[in-house]
Write a protein that holds these residues in place. Structure first.
Motif, PDB file in Angstrom:
ATOM      1  N   ASP A   1       0.850  -1.184   0.000  1.00  0.00           N
ATOM      2  CA  ASP A   1       0.000   0.000   0.000  1.00  0.00           C
ATOM      3  C   ASP A   1       0.892   1.243   0.000  1.00  0.00           C
ATOM      4  OD1 ASP A   1       0.817   0.659   2.664  1.00  0.00           O
ATOM      5  OD2 ASP A   1      -0.798  -0.578   3.488  1.00  0.00           O
ATOM      6  N   GLY A   2       0.258   2.400  -0.182  1.00  0.00           N
ATOM      7  CA  GLY A   2       1.011   3.631  -0.331  1.00  0.00           C
ATOM      8  C   GLY A   2       1.932   3.932   0.834  1.00  0.00           C
ATOM      9  N   GLU A   3       1.468   3.696   2.051  1.00  0.00           N
ATOM     10  CA  GLU A   3       2.273   3.997   3.232  1.00  0.00           C
ATOM     11  C   GLU A   3       3.494   3.085   3.325  1.00  0.00           C
ATOM     12  OE1 GLU A   3       2.028   6.509   5.314  1.00  0.00           O
ATOM     13  OE2 GLU A   3       0.370   7.261   4.085  1.00  0.00           O
ATOM     14  N   GLU A   4       3.311   1.817   2.963  1.00  0.00           N
ATOM     15  CA  GLU A   4       4.433   0.875   3.003  1.00  0.00           C
ATOM     16  C   GLU A   4       5.511   1.266   1.996  1.00  0.00           C
ATOM     17  OE1 GLU A   4       2.110  -3.228   4.321  1.00  0.00           O
ATOM     18  OE2 GLU A   4       2.287  -2.692   2.197  1.00  0.00           O
ATOM     19  N   ILE A   5       5.079   1.615   0.806  1.00  0.00           N
ATOM     20  CA  ILE A   5       6.037   2.004  -0.230  1.00  0.00           C
ATOM     21  C   ILE A   5       6.743   3.298   0.161  1.00  0.00           C
ATOM     22  CG2 ILE A   5       6.264   2.790  -2.618  1.00  0.00           C
ATOM     23  CD1 ILE A   5       4.047   0.826  -3.358  1.00  0.00           C
ATOM     24  N   LEU A   6       5.966   4.268   0.668  1.00  0.00           N
ATOM     25  CA  LEU A   6       6.554   5.545   1.047  1.00  0.00           C
ATOM     26  C   LEU A   6       7.608   5.355   2.144  1.00  0.00           C
ATOM     27  CD1 LEU A   6       6.673   8.602   0.834  1.00  0.00           C
ATOM     28  CD2 LEU A   6       4.772   8.726   2.458  1.00  0.00           C
ATOM     29  N   ALA A   7       7.309   4.530   3.125  1.00  0.00           N
ATOM     30  CA  ALA A   7       8.265   4.287   4.210  1.00  0.00           C
ATOM     31  C   ALA A   7       9.549   3.665   3.675  1.00  0.00           C
ATOM     32  CB  ALA A   7       7.627   3.391   5.261  1.00  0.00           C
ATOM     33  N   ALA A   8       9.410   2.719   2.760  1.00  0.00           N
ATOM     34  CA  ALA A   8      10.592   2.058   2.197  1.00  0.00           C
ATOM     35  C   ALA A   8      11.417   3.021   1.349  1.00  0.00           C
ATOM     36  CB  ALA A   8      10.169   0.847   1.370  1.00  0.00           C
ATOM     37  N   VAL A   9      10.741   3.878   0.592  1.00  0.00           N
ATOM     38  CA  VAL A   9      11.455   4.858  -0.233  1.00  0.00           C
ATOM     39  C   VAL A   9      12.166   5.868   0.653  1.00  0.00           C
ATOM     40  CG1 VAL A   9      11.184   6.732  -1.908  1.00  0.00           C
ATOM     41  CG2 VAL A   9       9.956   4.577  -2.246  1.00  0.00           C
ATOM     42  N   ARG A  10      11.502   6.324   1.703  1.00  0.00           N
ATOM     43  CA  ARG A  10      12.102   7.314   2.600  1.00  0.00           C
ATOM     44  C   ARG A  10      13.333   6.758   3.314  1.00  0.00           C
ATOM     45  NH1 ARG A  10      10.596  12.540   1.592  1.00  0.00           N
ATOM     46  NH2 ARG A  10       8.332  12.760   1.461  1.00  0.00           N
ATOM     47  N   ALA A  11      13.363   5.447   3.496  1.00  0.00           N
ATOM     48  CA  ALA A  11      14.544   4.847   4.122  1.00  0.00           C
ATOM     49  C   ALA A  11      15.774   4.991   3.227  1.00  0.00           C
ATOM     50  CB  ALA A  11      14.277   3.378   4.417  1.00  0.00           C
ATOM     51  N   VAL A  12      15.536   5.065   1.924  1.00  0.00           N
ATOM     52  CA  VAL A  12      16.631   5.200   0.960  1.00  0.00           C
ATOM     53  C   VAL A  12      16.860   6.666   0.590  1.00  0.00           C
ATOM     54  CG1 VAL A  12      17.442   4.544  -1.345  1.00  0.00           C
ATOM     55  CG2 VAL A  12      16.150   2.907   0.033  1.00  0.00           C
ATOM     56  N   ALA A  13      15.763   7.411   0.426  1.00  0.00           N
ATOM     57  CA  ALA A  13      15.828   8.826   0.027  1.00  0.00           C
ATOM     58  C   ALA A  13      15.027   9.642   1.037  1.00  0.00           C
ATOM     59  CB  ALA A  13      15.280   9.001  -1.389  1.00  0.00           C
ATOM     60  N   PRO A  14      15.613   9.998   2.175  1.00  0.00           N
ATOM     61  CA  PRO A  14      14.873  10.663   3.265  1.00  0.00           C
ATOM     62  C   PRO A  14      14.181  11.955   2.855  1.00  0.00           C
ATOM     63  CG  PRO A  14      17.028   9.920   4.018  1.00  0.00           C
ATOM     64  CD  PRO A  14      17.011   9.740   2.536  1.00  0.00           C
ATOM     65  N   ASP A  15      14.750  12.687   1.911  1.00  0.00           N
ATOM     66  CA  ASP A  15      14.156  13.958   1.487  1.00  0.00           C
ATOM     67  C   ASP A  15      13.205  13.803   0.301  1.00  0.00           C
ATOM     68  OD1 ASP A  15      15.616  15.362   3.426  1.00  0.00           O
ATOM     69  OD2 ASP A  15      17.360  15.470   2.101  1.00  0.00           O
ATOM     70  N   GLY A  16      12.992  12.554  -0.127  1.00  0.00           N
ATOM     71  CA  GLY A  16      12.144  12.306  -1.293  1.00  0.00           C
ATOM     72  C   GLY A  16      12.973  12.156  -2.548  1.00  0.00           C
ATOM     73  N   VAL A  17      12.390  11.529  -3.565  1.00  0.00           N
ATOM     74  CA  VAL A  17      13.093  11.316  -4.828  1.00  0.00           C
ATOM     75  C   VAL A  17      12.988  12.561  -5.706  1.00  0.00           C
ATOM     76  CG1 VAL A  17      12.759   8.821  -4.758  1.00  0.00           C
ATOM     77  CG2 VAL A  17      11.063  10.256  -5.927  1.00  0.00           C
ATOM     78  N   ASP A  18      13.945  12.717  -6.605  1.00  0.00           N
ATOM     79  CA  ASP A  18      13.937  13.872  -7.505  1.00  0.00           C
ATOM     80  C   ASP A  18      12.871  13.743  -8.581  1.00  0.00           C
ATOM     81  OD1 ASP A  18      16.311  15.207  -6.371  1.00  0.00           O
ATOM     82  OD2 ASP A  18      17.346  13.410  -7.100  1.00  0.00           O
ATOM     83  N   GLY A  19      12.601  12.504  -9.001  1.00  0.00           N
ATOM     84  CA  GLY A  19      11.601  12.290 -10.043  1.00  0.00           C
ATOM     85  C   GLY A  19      10.941  10.946  -9.871  1.00  0.00           C
ATOM     86  N   LEU A  20       9.745  10.821 -10.442  1.00  0.00           N
ATOM     87  CA  LEU A  20       8.998   9.573 -10.359  1.00  0.00           C
ATOM     88  C   LEU A  20       8.407   9.250 -11.719  1.00  0.00           C
ATOM     89  CD1 LEU A  20       6.688   8.430  -7.475  1.00  0.00           C
ATOM     90  CD2 LEU A  20       6.013   8.040  -9.844  1.00  0.00           C
ATOM     91  N   PHE A  21       8.643   8.022 -12.166  1.00  0.00           N
ATOM     92  CA  PHE A  21       8.064   7.502 -13.411  1.00  0.00           C
ATOM     93  C   PHE A  21       6.989   6.512 -13.002  1.00  0.00           C
ATOM     94  CE2 PHE A  21       7.639   4.572 -16.905  1.00  0.00           C
ATOM     95  CZ  PHE A  21       7.772   5.347 -18.040  1.00  0.00           C
ATOM     96  N   ASP A  22       5.727   6.857 -13.240  1.00  0.00           N
ATOM     97  CA  ASP A  22       4.617   6.078 -12.695  1.00  0.00           C
ATOM     98  C   ASP A  22       4.157   4.976 -13.650  1.00  0.00           C
ATOM     99  OD1 ASP A  22       2.628   5.254 -10.973  1.00  0.00           O
ATOM    100  OD2 ASP A  22       1.216   6.829 -11.569  1.00  0.00           O
ATOM    101  N   GLY A  23       4.978   3.941 -13.760  1.00  0.00           N
ATOM    102  CA  GLY A  23       4.622   2.833 -14.632  1.00  0.00           C
ATOM    103  C   GLY A  23       3.451   2.015 -14.145  1.00  0.00           C
ATOM    104  N   ALA A  24       3.129   2.093 -12.848  1.00  0.00           N
ATOM    105  CA  ALA A  24       2.032   1.307 -12.276  1.00  0.00           C
ATOM    106  C   ALA A  24       0.711   2.058 -12.288  1.00  0.00           C
ATOM    107  CB  ALA A  24       2.372   0.895 -10.848  1.00  0.00           C
ATOM    108  N   LEU A  25       0.710   3.316 -12.746  1.00  0.00           N
ATOM    109  CA  LEU A  25      -0.513   4.131 -12.795  1.00  0.00           C
ATOM    110  C   LEU A  25      -1.146   4.284 -11.413  1.00  0.00           C
ATOM    111  CD1 LEU A  25      -2.227   2.676 -16.032  1.00  0.00           C
ATOM    112  CD2 LEU A  25      -0.529   4.509 -15.860  1.00  0.00           C
ATOM    113  N   VAL A  26      -0.311   4.459 -10.380  1.00  0.00           N
ATOM    114  CA  VAL A  26      -0.845   4.612  -9.025  1.00  0.00           C
ATOM    115  C   VAL A  26      -1.148   6.063  -8.677  1.00  0.00           C
ATOM    116  CG1 VAL A  26       0.148   2.498  -8.115  1.00  0.00           C
ATOM    117  CG2 VAL A  26       1.503   4.599  -8.073  1.00  0.00           C
ATOM    118  N   SER A  27      -0.730   6.990  -9.516  1.00  0.00           N
ATOM    119  CA  SER A  27      -1.129   8.388  -9.449  1.00  0.00           C
ATOM    120  C   SER A  27      -0.793   9.041  -8.118  1.00  0.00           C
ATOM    121  CB  SER A  27      -2.622   8.502  -9.771  1.00  0.00           C
ATOM    122  OG  SER A  27      -3.016   9.850  -9.939  1.00  0.00           O
TER     123      SER A  27
END
Length: 317
Positions: A204-230
């Motif tokens: 779910d969104g919260e799980e993915i966000l937590a995992a991404v923040r563990a790698v990129a604490p300030d957020g990613v520079d760009g996102l390519f939405d291949g899964a259409l999760v918007s």
């Protein structure tokens, strides 16, 4: 000739094989005929068939023929950036079905296409492999170009296990970007071979966000939405970052000065020829999930919706 029509909006059962007259040479000025050997089944096909774009496509209504990706042989000579392609040349390409809205897709034995939509297939690439490349690879390439991130930036690719996402991972890595890939369990090793530095399991969104923040604490520079999760994925992007959506109805509202753009793949003969040569040289990896006869288009749609195996499902014609 045989074609598979969408008889009405609905599930895979609405696909029906019928016969239509074969197009004659010169029937549509500026177009050339291709006798198809393979056609790809895309997520856009599934969404159109289900009626998700019925209002946008109006006045086009069923019956119509789906399909964008194709591979086959020229029935007419075709101009190209490298000179005229003679009759019999093996070519691949994609029909910009969603933007053209003619209802004349590639679930058919013969299609009429603009020469700028296709490129020659290198000798040692099979039709099925070639048909898995055009729309997905061109869309991923154009989407990454629109992100316009400098080397060393961090990009999150959702749907990295999917056809478009796998190409996006490869193009991003080749551009010197640090790639975080959202993937199915079990795909992590392969995606890292393709260029992902980190893999995050789907959730779910919260799980993915937590995992991404563990790698990129300030957020990613760009996102390519291949899964259409918007908008579900938008919180992963830093303030002032960039977000590429792949469908009009899956484009989030911009917040926090994030640049949001929608990219619908545009045919580009020069780019496609380059990408097919990269596939030939094994510099670009594609994947075919299943190969099925045209008569089994309904079953192909069922399998695509179930996500049985990653990769493009190909219809043999």
């Amino acid at each position: 000739m045989r074609v598979v029509e969408v008889t009405t909006y609905g599930g895979p059962e609405v696909l029906d094989m019928v016969r239509r007259p074969e197009p004659a040479a010169g029937e549509r000025p500026g177009r050339v005929r291709v006798r198809l050997h393979a056609a790809g089944v895309t997520i856009t096909d599934l969404r159109i068939r289900a009626g998700l774009y019925a209002d946008e496509l109006s006045p086009l209504k069923p019956p119509f023929v789906l399909g964008a990706d194709f591979a086959g042989k020229l029935l007419d000579p075709a101009p190209s950036p490298e000179g005229e392609l003679p009759v019999g040349t093996r070519v691949a390409g994609f029909v910009p079905w969603y933007t053209e809205r003619s209802g004349e897709g590639t679930y058919a034995e013969i299609v009429q296409v603009e020469p700028g939509w296709l490129a020659p297939i290198p000798d040692d690439i099979e039709f099925t492999q070639a048909a898995s490349v055009p729309l997905a690879a061109v869309t991923a390439h154009q989407g990454l170009a629109r992100l316009a991130l400098p080397s060393g930036s961090t990009v999150l690719v959702t749907g990295a296990s999917g056809v478009v996402g796998r190409f996006a991972v490869q193009f991003a890595a080749a551009a010197g970007l640090n790639v975080i890939a959202v993937s199915y369990p079990g795909d992590e090793s392969e995606l890292k071979v393709l260029g992902a530095q980190h893999c995050v399991r789907r959730g779910d969104g919260e799980e993915i966000l937590a995992a991404v923040r563990a790698v990129a604490p300030d957020g990613v520079d760009g996102l390519f939405d291949g899964a259409l999760v918007s908008e579900t994925a938008l919180p992963a992007v830093r303030n002032g970052g960039a977000f590429i959506a792949l469908a009009d109805d899956r484009t989030p509202v911009p917040v926090r000065d994030i640049r949001v753009e929608t990219v619908l793949g545009r045919p580009d003969a020069v780019l496609l020829a380059k990408l097919l040569k990269q596939v030939q040289a094994r510099e670009l990896i594609t994947r075919v999930a299943d190969v099925m006869p045209l008569e089994e288009a309904s079953e192909a749609h069922r399998r695509a919706e179930e996500g049985r195996r990653p990769g493009r499902i190909i219809l043999m014609i």
